[in-house]
Design a protein around this motif. Structure first.
Motif, PDB file in Angstrom:
ATOM      1  N   THR A  87       0.833  -1.204   0.000  1.00 40.34           N
ATOM      2  CA  THR A  87       0.000   0.000   0.000  1.00 40.34           C
ATOM      3  C   THR A  87       0.867   1.252   0.000  1.00 40.34           C
ATOM      4  O   THR A  87       0.561   2.237  -0.680  1.00 40.34           O
ATOM      5  CB  THR A  87      -0.950   0.004   1.212  1.00 40.34           C
ATOM      6  OG1 THR A  87      -1.705  -1.215   1.228  1.00 40.34           O
ATOM      7  CG2 THR A  87      -1.919   1.176   1.147  1.00 40.34           C
ATOM      8  N   VAL A 133      -8.638  -2.197   3.608  1.00 41.57           N
ATOM      9  CA  VAL A 133      -7.260  -1.951   3.166  1.00 41.57           C
ATOM     10  C   VAL A 133      -6.354  -3.150   3.426  1.00 41.57           C
ATOM     11  O   VAL A 133      -5.280  -3.253   2.834  1.00 41.57           O
ATOM     12  CB  VAL A 133      -6.650  -0.688   3.816  1.00 41.57           C
ATOM     13  CG1 VAL A 133      -7.302   0.563   3.286  1.00 41.57           C
ATOM     14  CG2 VAL A 133      -6.740  -0.740   5.322  1.00 41.57           C
ATOM     15  N   LYS A 140      -6.867  -5.009  -4.473  1.00 39.31           N
ATOM     16  CA  LYS A 140      -7.202  -3.576  -4.531  1.00 39.31           C
ATOM     17  C   LYS A 140      -7.453  -3.144  -5.975  1.00 39.31           C
ATOM     18  O   LYS A 140      -8.305  -2.280  -6.238  1.00 39.31           O
ATOM     19  CB  LYS A 140      -6.081  -2.737  -3.925  1.00 39.31           C
ATOM     20  CG  LYS A 140      -5.990  -2.797  -2.401  1.00 39.31           C
ATOM     21  CD  LYS A 140      -4.903  -1.866  -1.899  1.00 39.31           C
ATOM     22  CE  LYS A 140      -4.848  -1.828  -0.379  1.00 39.31           C
ATOM     23  NZ  LYS A 140      -4.309  -3.066   0.198  1.00 39.31           N
ATOM     24  N   VAL A 328      -8.001   3.424  -3.310  1.00 36.91           N
ATOM     25  CA  VAL A 328      -7.572   4.005  -2.037  1.00 36.91           C
ATOM     26  C   VAL A 328      -7.923   5.485  -1.990  1.00 36.91           C
ATOM     27  O   VAL A 328      -8.394   5.999  -0.956  1.00 36.91           O
ATOM     28  CB  VAL A 328      -6.064   3.785  -1.814  1.00 36.91           C
ATOM     29  CG1 VAL A 328      -5.588   4.537  -0.580  1.00 36.91           C
ATOM     30  CG2 VAL A 328      -5.757   2.302  -1.671  1.00 36.91           C
TER      31      VAL A 328
END
Length: 341
Positions: A87, A133, A140, A328
């Motif tokens: 991430t 997340v 994702k 995100v």
């Protein structure tokens, strides 16, 4: 066989005693090497205390990833599990991201693959995919909008009521969102964090009975979250003492609390930051065996190795990173995602 039975658990081997204090010489060498490499050190709240204490920043995975993106440093050393370092790379694609042990995985992130998600989406055409997340970069990239435990309800509430929602991968967080929103067209993936799932309602009830004046800080990934709400609803514990919180939310609540003691239902590494935030409060784990072996794979020795050798570097394919970054960023625009997972 349960999900937790199928997850390979890393073992802590010789020389990696999770309670060992590596001493001041180790910390000084880490700081020297980080300065020489021009690196910023990030540590998740569940890391070993020594790792937390030497880091430049300690927090939840999303908050740390946002720090990584904003940092002037060209090298990020992420002391956490692999999806967290991914991430950070997604949000800071031009920076070098290192993780001290590339094998540090996550049972929750591993509970759904991109192929499984694509198949699930095919069964529900037109559904909006909401991913916690705590997922891999590949997942994702197949997601419409990510969420954290602190803004999951707001993310789902932002979706038109007539749209189906696929919520993944955590079944306990998904159940919490379904309960709060009252939404019937939300489908929840049957994934779990084996550490949080192991903090059960019976243990929580017993601990609460032993200390009826204690506040309860409960992470929504925990198997005991429903039991906590039952204790509040039944009057067994005053409702204002039961708090369902993200890790960031726990720290905020600790600083504001006037309680003498707090029972904490999450991974035990969180106790270190809570005790630093409010040293006058007696923080105790609901389950003192709730230690994530993946988090504890990041040892003092491995952090030194990463700084000395520049390993292990985290890579995310540019197309996956771009698609994951969009999910995100949509999350960041909704609610309060900074409190993290």
């Amino acid at each position: 066989m349960s999900l937790t039975d199928t997850v390979a658990r890393p073992q802590v081997g010789p020389g990696t005693d999770p309670v060992a204090d590596p001493g001041p010489d180790w910390a000084a060498e880490v700081r020297e090497l980080a300065g020489r490499r021009g690196a910023v050190l990030l540590a998740h709240n569940y890391q070993l205390p020594a790792i937390q204490d030497v880091a430049d920043h300690v927090g939840d995975s999303l908050g740390l990833s946002r720090i990584a993106a904003a940092a002037e440093a060209e090298t990020i050393v992420f002391c956490g599990v692999h999806f967290m370092a991914e991430t950070a790379k997604i949000l800071a694609p031009d920076k070098t991201v290192l993780i001290p042990d590339a094998a540090a995985g996550c049972s929750l992130a591993d509970s759904i693959t991109a192929d499984q998600l694509r198949a699930w989406k095919a069964e529900h055409p037109g559904a909006v995919v909401v991913s916690y997340v705590n997922t891999t970069a590949e997942v994702k990239a197949e997601t419409d909008v990510c969420c954290t435990s602190s803004n999951a309800v707001e993310v789902v509430e932002s979706i038109p009521a007539d749209r189906e929602v696929l919520f993944l991968p955590d079944q306990f967080l998904g159940a919490h969102v379904r309960r709060v929103t009252g939404r019937e067209n939300i489908h929840v993936w049957a994934g779990e964090c084996h550490v949080h799932a192991g903090i059960n309602g019976a243990t929580l009830s017993a601990k609460a009975a032993e200390d009826p004046d204690a506040e309860l800080f409960v992470h929504p990934e925990c198997g005991c979250a429903t039991s906590a709400l039952y204790l509040a609803g039944s009057g067994a514990v005053p409702a204002d003492r039961v708090k369902i919180l993200s890790t960031g939310g726990m720290l905020d609540a600790a600083r504001a609390s006037t309680a003498a003691s707090v029972l904490v239902a999450t991974e035990i590494g969180m106790l270190h930051q809570l005790r630093r935030a409010a040293p006058e409060i007696d923080f105790r784990a609901v389950n003192d065996r709730a230690s994530c072996p993946y988090m504890k794979m990041i040892t003092p020795e491995k952090l030194l190795r990463a700084l000395r050798e520049g390993r292990d570097e985290v890579h995310v394919a540019p197309d996956l990173a771009a698609r994951g970054r969009a999910a995100v960023q949509r999350m960041i625009e909704i609610g309060q995602p900074g409190g993290g997972e």
